[in-house]
Design a protein around this motif. Structure first.
Motif, PDB file in Angstrom:
ATOM      1  N   SER A   1       0.851  -1.192   0.000  1.00 30.60           N
ATOM      2  CA  SER A   1       0.000   0.000   0.000  1.00 30.60           C
ATOM      3  C   SER A   1       0.886   1.241   0.000  1.00 30.60           C
ATOM      4  O   SER A   1       1.990   1.236   0.559  1.00 30.60           O
ATOM      5  N   PRO A   2       0.414   2.318  -0.619  1.00 34.29           N
ATOM      6  CA  PRO A   2       1.217   3.546  -0.678  1.00 34.29           C
ATOM      7  C   PRO A   2       1.243   4.257   0.672  1.00 34.29           C
ATOM      8  O   PRO A   2       0.444   3.953   1.564  1.00 34.29           O
ATOM      9  N   ALA A   3       2.158   5.176   0.793  1.00 35.94           N
ATOM     10  CA  ALA A   3       2.223   5.983   2.010  1.00 35.94           C
ATOM     11  C   ALA A   3       0.951   6.825   2.139  1.00 35.94           C
ATOM     12  O   ALA A   3       0.384   7.271   1.143  1.00 35.94           O
ATOM     13  N   ARG A   4       0.533   7.038   3.365  1.00 38.78           N
ATOM     14  CA  ARG A   4      -0.662   7.836   3.627  1.00 38.78           C
ATOM     15  C   ARG A   4      -0.383   8.802   4.769  1.00 38.78           C
ATOM     16  O   ARG A   4       0.419   8.524   5.659  1.00 38.78           O
TER      17      ARG A   4
ATOM     18  N   ARG B   1      -2.445  11.767   7.465  1.00 38.67           N
ATOM     19  CA  ARG B   1      -3.724  12.232   8.013  1.00 38.67           C
ATOM     20  C   ARG B   1      -3.523  13.679   8.463  1.00 38.67           C
ATOM     21  O   ARG B   1      -2.511  13.999   9.106  1.00 38.67           O
TER      22      ARG B   1
ATOM     23  N   VAL C   1      -5.061   9.462   3.954  1.00 42.12           N
ATOM     24  CA  VAL C   1      -5.235   9.619   2.511  1.00 42.12           C
ATOM     25  C   VAL C   1      -3.878   9.551   1.816  1.00 42.12           C
ATOM     26  O   VAL C   1      -2.844   9.900   2.396  1.00 42.12           O
ATOM     27  N   THR C   2      -3.897   9.105   0.560  1.00 40.12           N
ATOM     28  CA  THR C   2      -2.701   9.160  -0.270  1.00 40.12           C
ATOM     29  C   THR C   2      -2.579  10.576  -0.833  1.00 40.12           C
ATOM     30  O   THR C   2      -3.557  11.342  -0.825  1.00 40.12           O
ATOM     31  N   PRO C   3      -1.412  10.949  -1.339  1.00 37.76           N
ATOM     32  CA  PRO C   3      -1.293  12.267  -1.972  1.00 37.76           C
ATOM     33  C   PRO C   3      -2.320  12.483  -3.078  1.00 37.76           C
ATOM     34  O   PRO C   3      -2.879  13.572  -3.217  1.00 37.76           O
TER      35      PRO C   3
ATOM     36  N   GLU D   1      -5.322  11.086  -3.341  1.00 36.61           N
ATOM     37  CA  GLU D   1      -6.650  11.267  -2.750  1.00 36.61           C
ATOM     38  C   GLU D   1      -6.802  12.660  -2.159  1.00 36.61           C
ATOM     39  O   GLU D   1      -7.868  13.285  -2.269  1.00 36.61           O
TER      40      GLU D   1
ATOM     41  N   ARG E   1       1.370   7.052   7.856  1.00 35.28           N
ATOM     42  CA  ARG E   1       1.497   5.611   7.612  1.00 35.28           C
ATOM     43  C   ARG E   1       2.459   5.425   6.441  1.00 35.28           C
ATOM     44  O   ARG E   1       2.137   5.776   5.311  1.00 35.28           O
TER      45      ARG E   1
ATOM     46  N   GLU F   1       4.818   3.763   3.496  1.00 35.48           N
ATOM     47  CA  GLU F   1       4.529   2.808   2.431  1.00 35.48           C
ATOM     48  C   GLU F   1       4.775   1.389   2.926  1.00 35.48           C
ATOM     49  O   GLU F   1       5.716   1.139   3.687  1.00 35.48           O
TER      50      GLU F   1
ATOM     51  N   ASN G   1       5.403  -2.501   1.644  1.00 34.35           N
ATOM     52  CA  ASN G   1       5.755  -3.285   0.454  1.00 34.35           C
ATOM     53  C   ASN G   1       6.325  -4.617   0.903  1.00 34.35           C
ATOM     54  O   ASN G   1       7.530  -4.798   1.023  1.00 34.35           O
TER      55      ASN G   1
END
Length: 336
Positions: free
Chosen positions: A147-150, A152, A215-217, A219, A260, A262, A264
């Motif tokens: 999942s990509p970095a997120r 908040r 959220v991702t960048p 989003e 959060r 990334e 992998n």
């Protein structure tokens, strides 16, 4: 009624030692047959039974290597064999006194039977988890491992649509709010929420509405615009606050509240964990289905009207135990 220790610590340690490495007959769970029926070569004989060479050989084969180092000499083997025989003498004496019908003994036997049934039905007969099973599970749940970095954020907006007459004044207001925000401690999120209310002009506004959640960048860009997303990308540590960000909607401030990184994790890195998880989930599903079948066959039913008459006083003192704690199994999980 509760059991009290019948043996000294040294004697008990011998009994425990007899089962080191693997659960099995060495734990003393079964007594020896009468001497006339003993099969094998007796090593320690006593009235009513014996410990045989064949038994000892089996028990030792089930020990882990470290435990075997404690039965190397003849004297150590004698101590081990006689310890097993002494345990059988206690079993015989307990039976002579009728303790094999003691409620706690019977309850322990029921628990042991249920555990053995679960093992035979759901461990011994379990299908192996194949590499294909693991790969399929990984693909189905890939978002858990890749999942990509997120980030908040708490988002403050001073509304000032492009072209509005008071846009310059609103920009000054946003700058003043930034000055206040920078005087707060980095983790003073409540203080920043108060500034969010002030920016909205509504003291009843709910700061939760300013929470972007994780959220991702991309989003965040879709939600608040490219200007805000670009400013958010510069925030690295939780508690950091952005400069005033200008957009067609007005003037924004962002405070980073969670990060959060990334994730992998390739299939190879999680295969062992997934094998265990799949086996556990399969077992739970089979236990649930088996439980439902047993309940159906036994016409299992609960009288709720009677159950409502059961009195439960949480303030009442605890009564002295008069018997063993009953066994318990949770309700089966819904099968999919």
């Amino acid at each position: 009624m509760r059991f009290r220790p019948l043996l000294s610590v040294p004697a008990l340690s011998v009994l425990l030692f007899s089962g080191c490495g693997k659960e099995g007959p060495a734990a003393g769970s079964t007594s020896s047959p009468p001497a006339a029926q003993v099969k094998g070569t007796p090593v320690v004989s006593f009235q009513g039974g014996a410990i045989t060479l064949e038994q000892l050989q089996t028990y030792i084969s089930q020990m882990n290597p470290a435990a075997r180092t404690r039965v190397q000499s003849v004297e150590q083997r004698r101590e081990y064999a006689e310890g097993l025989a002494r345990f059988e003498l206690f079993v015989q004496e307990a039976r002579r006194r009728g303790l094999d019908q003691d409620p706690e003994v019977l309850e322990a036997a029921k628990r042991a039977m249920v555990q053995r049934l679960l093992h035979k039905e759901f461990e011994e007969q379990a299908a192996p988890v194949t590499p294909e099973d693991i790969a399929a599970y990984y693909e189905t749940n890939k978002a858990e491992f890749i999942s990509p970095a997120r980030g908040r954020y708490s988002h403050l907006l001073v509304p000032a649509p492009a072209g509005s007459a008071d846009r310059a004044a609103k920009k000054k207001q946003a700058q003043a709010l930034l000055d206040k925000a920078r005087k707060l401690q980095p983790l003073d999120f409540d203080g920043f929420d108060a500034l969010v209310k002030e920016a909205s002009g509504d003291p009843e506004a709910k700061p939760a509405s300013a929470d972007t959640h994780l959220v991702t960048p991309g989003e965040l860009k879709e939600k608040l615009g490219p200007e805000v997303a670009a400013a958010a990308g510069k925030l690295q540590r939780v508690g950091e606050t952005s400069a005033v960000v200008e957009s067609p909607k007005g003037f924004h401030l962002l405070k980073l509240t969670d990060v959060r990184p990334e994730r992998n994790q390739p299939l190879e890195a999680v295969s062992s964990m997934l094998r265990t998880r799949i086996a556990r989930e399969r077992r739970e599903a089979r236990v649930s289905a088996y439980t439902e079948k047993l309940q159906e066959q036994a016409q299992f039913k609960t009288d709720t009207a009677v159950l409502e008459k059961l009195q439960v006083d949480v303030q009442a003192p605890q009564a002295e135990a008069t018997g063993p704690v009953p066994g318990y199994l949770p309700a089966p999980q819904p099968t999919r």
